[in-house]
Design an enzyme around this catalytic site. Structure first.
Site, mmCIF file in Angstrom:
data_model
loop_
_atom_site.group_PDB
_atom_site.id
_atom_site.type_symbol
_atom_site.label_atom_id
_atom_site.label_comp_id
_atom_site.label_asym_id
_atom_site.label_seq_id
_atom_site.Cartn_x
_atom_site.Cartn_y
_atom_site.Cartn_z
ATOM 1 C CB CYS A 65 -0.998 -0.025 1.158
ATOM 2 S SG CYS A 65 -0.308 0.195 2.807
ATOM 3 C CG ASP A 70 -5.030 4.814 2.994
ATOM 4 O OD1 ASP A 70 -5.163 4.359 4.152
ATOM 5 O OD2 ASP A 70 -3.969 5.304 2.580
ATOM 6 N NE ARG A 90 -4.510 1.415 1.408
ATOM 7 C CZ ARG A 90 -4.310 2.037 0.258
ATOM 8 N NH1 ARG A 90 -5.177 1.899 -0.727
ATOM 9 N NH2 ARG A 90 -3.246 2.801 0.079
#
Length: 145
Positions: A9, A120, A15
């Site tokens: 990420c 996100d 994440r």
């Protein structure tokens, strides 16, 4: 031979460590790691609210530490799973010439029509929604392995 999976990420604090933790729990037979395309959080543990949301589901992320993606990751992993299109572009920009390691959008394993990215939660603040999608993707990945 153990399959090696890398989750990527932006900062490696929400994440990708959550995806790593979920897949590590679900598929202990595979080797997992996670990283970010940026270096802002190198050495830091996952973001507190993400750790808490994952812990509430039985997934411990406390041993993970952020690191930045490197060109060498293409040689160390069998499959690189990115959380969004920007992550994919940043990863592909570092691909060594001739390397054929597959890079896929992790959310596509969730099988939700029209969903290709994991939002996100650092910005959306929806840690549970993020984890719901990551859990679905992890289950889809397990079926695909």
């Amino acid at each position: 031979m153990t399959q090696k999976l890398l989750f990527v990420c932006l900062g490696n604090i929400c994440r990708s460590p959550a995806a790593e933790g979920l897949v590590r729990d679900l598929c202990p037979e595979v080797e997992t790691d996670s990283c970010g395309t940026g270096a802002w959080h190198v050495g830091e543990p996952p973001y507190g609210p993400m750790q808490a949301a994952a812990a509430a589901r039985g997934t411990d992320l406390s041993d993970l530490r952020a690191r930045q993606f490197t060109r060498g990751d293409f040689d160390r992993f069998d499959l690189i799973l990115v959380m969004d299109h920007d992550n994919r572009a940043n990863v592909e920009a570092l691909r060594p010439s001739g390397n054929t390691t597959e890079v896929k959008l992790f959310a596509e394993y969730a099988g939700q029509a029209g969903v290709s990215e994991v939002p996100d939660p650092y910005y959306t603040r929806d840690f549970d929604g993020c984890l719901d999608l990551l859990e679905e993707a992890a289950a889809g990945l397990k079926r695909a392995l």
